[in-house]
Scaffold this active site. Sequence first.
Site, PDB file in Angstrom:
ATOM      1  N   LYS A  14      16.206   0.569  -9.214  1.00 19.90           N
ATOM      2  CA  LYS A  14      16.593   1.307 -10.408  1.00 19.90           C
ATOM      3  C   LYS A  14      18.066   0.996 -10.674  1.00 19.90           C
ATOM      4  CE  LYS A  14      18.433   4.357 -12.109  1.00 19.90           C
ATOM      5  NZ  LYS A  14      19.486   4.385 -13.205  1.00 19.90           N
ATOM      6  N   CYS A  66      34.683  -0.078  -5.592  1.00 24.11           N
ATOM      7  CA  CYS A  66      34.671   0.966  -4.568  1.00 24.11           C
ATOM      8  C   CYS A  66      35.680   0.704  -3.461  1.00 24.11           C
ATOM      9  CB  CYS A  66      33.266   1.114  -3.986  1.00 24.11           C
ATOM     10  SG  CYS A  66      32.569  -0.417  -3.318  1.00 24.11           S
ATOM     11  N   GLU A 113      26.574   3.949   0.322  1.00 22.69           N
ATOM     12  CA  GLU A 113      27.979   3.572   0.172  1.00 22.69           C
ATOM     13  C   GLU A 113      28.535   4.379  -0.976  1.00 22.69           C
ATOM     14  OE1 GLU A 113      30.582   0.237  -1.683  1.00 22.69           O
ATOM     15  OE2 GLU A 113      29.463  -0.646  -0.008  1.00 22.69           O
ATOM     16  N   GLU A 117      39.112  10.272  -6.475  1.00 23.15           N
ATOM     17  CA  GLU A 117      38.925   8.873  -6.828  1.00 23.15           C
ATOM     18  C   GLU A 117      39.040   8.720  -8.344  1.00 23.15           C
ATOM     19  OE1 GLU A 117      35.895   5.287  -5.615  1.00 23.15           O
ATOM     20  OE2 GLU A 117      35.002   7.220  -6.143  1.00 23.15           O
TER      21      GLU A 117
END
Length: 522
Positions: free
Chosen positions: A185, A292, A258, A390
Amino acid sequence: MTTFSTPKRADSARFSRLAASVPTDGDRPEIRVEAPYSGETIGTIPAGTDADVRAAVERAREAQRSWADRPVPDRAEIVLRFHDLVLDRRAELLDVVQLESGKARIDGFEEVLDVATTARHYAHRAEGYLDADRRKGAFPLLTRATVHRKPVRVVGIVSPWNYPLTLAISDALPALLAGNAVVLKPASETPFSALLLRDLLREAGVPDDAFQVVTGTGSEAGGAVVERADYVCFTGSTETGRTVAERAGANLTDCSLELGGKNPMVVLEDADPERAVEGAIGGCFTNAGQLCISFERLYVQREVYDEFLDRFVRRTRALDLRGAYDYGPDAGSLVGPDQLETVEEHVEDAVSKGADVLTGGRARPDLGPYFYEPTILTGVTDEMNAGREETFGPVVAVSPFDADAEAVELANDSDYGLNASVWTEDGERGRALARRIECGTVNVNDAYAAAWASVDAPMGGMKDSGMGRRHGDEGFLKYTEAQTVAEQRGPPVGAPRGVPDGWYAKGMTLALHAMKRIPGVR
């Protein structure tokens, strides 16, 4: 505003054909996919439902049996053909990646390199990973133990938009080589990259139902993949990762995650200043900071702080920020309005609470709707959103430190632990400091590529940055179940018939004492 021409290899008719190839159980609402450079619609995809995912998983289960029956060298040869197709068709892939993600072409090419490297590595290693492994039995010569690796069957992958080639397929390749089927997906912002990769896998020889793409929202289609797959691989935010882990755990489904990062870079006083600045440029602003493992916290030893900061600001101001479907620009666009809003909010909040903007700090609607300048802040504190949260954009906070121990303390002062970097001309000092940083990967004199491209070594996060690993043997064996087959070729394990239990216990105790002293029987 600048106008952009859609690349010829990424025409709307092709997008329509790709969208029509997504199997659905009846008519579905459509999700609009836009080009970040211009904000224009480039195509639509069906909003898949739980029923669509269920049907895809059922087809995958059926296809997996015959796929797993193929000899491992045959599966490896298919993945090597895919490797060649990715390199040969890189221009087509890059056009589509740029069109739907808004990244600079050179950043997209990093993805092509990564996919090819991963395919080659695991194709050559798969047979060794899957070989039966003899282990020590309970008793020397009398017990034979062998570990076999069985596929988990159907791997569900939910991938993000920031690296639509790498994160859609690099986790799928070891899963396929291990004998699994895959249901992917992709992010709704970047579905066409995944669909192109699916076509290349089919052209290489992967059966249609062994690798399927289901498009739709994360909440519905993504959630259904988590509920129905036999193993879940998710890359995304920590908040969503917690939900994925909870839903997978409720079904006793194993998963790897992750998640987010607030990654630190440390520059020691003996670092090569030019090399360290170039490392910071790449580590902070690659893919407009939507990476990331990019850096949002930069710590520089006080002796060289002013010199480094001056060089870093001048180099950042010189970056070529613009949209173009060819090589040249250093940085591209953010992916969409939500990401732009987050970046603007973090910078405005920091400035309102006392931070200084040394360069950048502005959206650039003259370049496109979601462009934002590479931004350097100083004076950022934990009370600011940019200090702890973040940002996932081209924004970095730079701070001085005095001693190595302080640098380690600052680097570790985060809920996250994904990637870090240390810069020094003293390799031993750099490696020693790196080992003290609480991150899954730490690079010495490199931003992230040294660790990421070392595909034979595991990559993943500590603390709130995730669980499990990709790459290395961990990145392959997680898609398998270990089965131990043990054969007893002598007396049974236990008291022989007719021998009193007390005698048996005494004899076994003496035997165990003796076995401790025999080399190789430990």
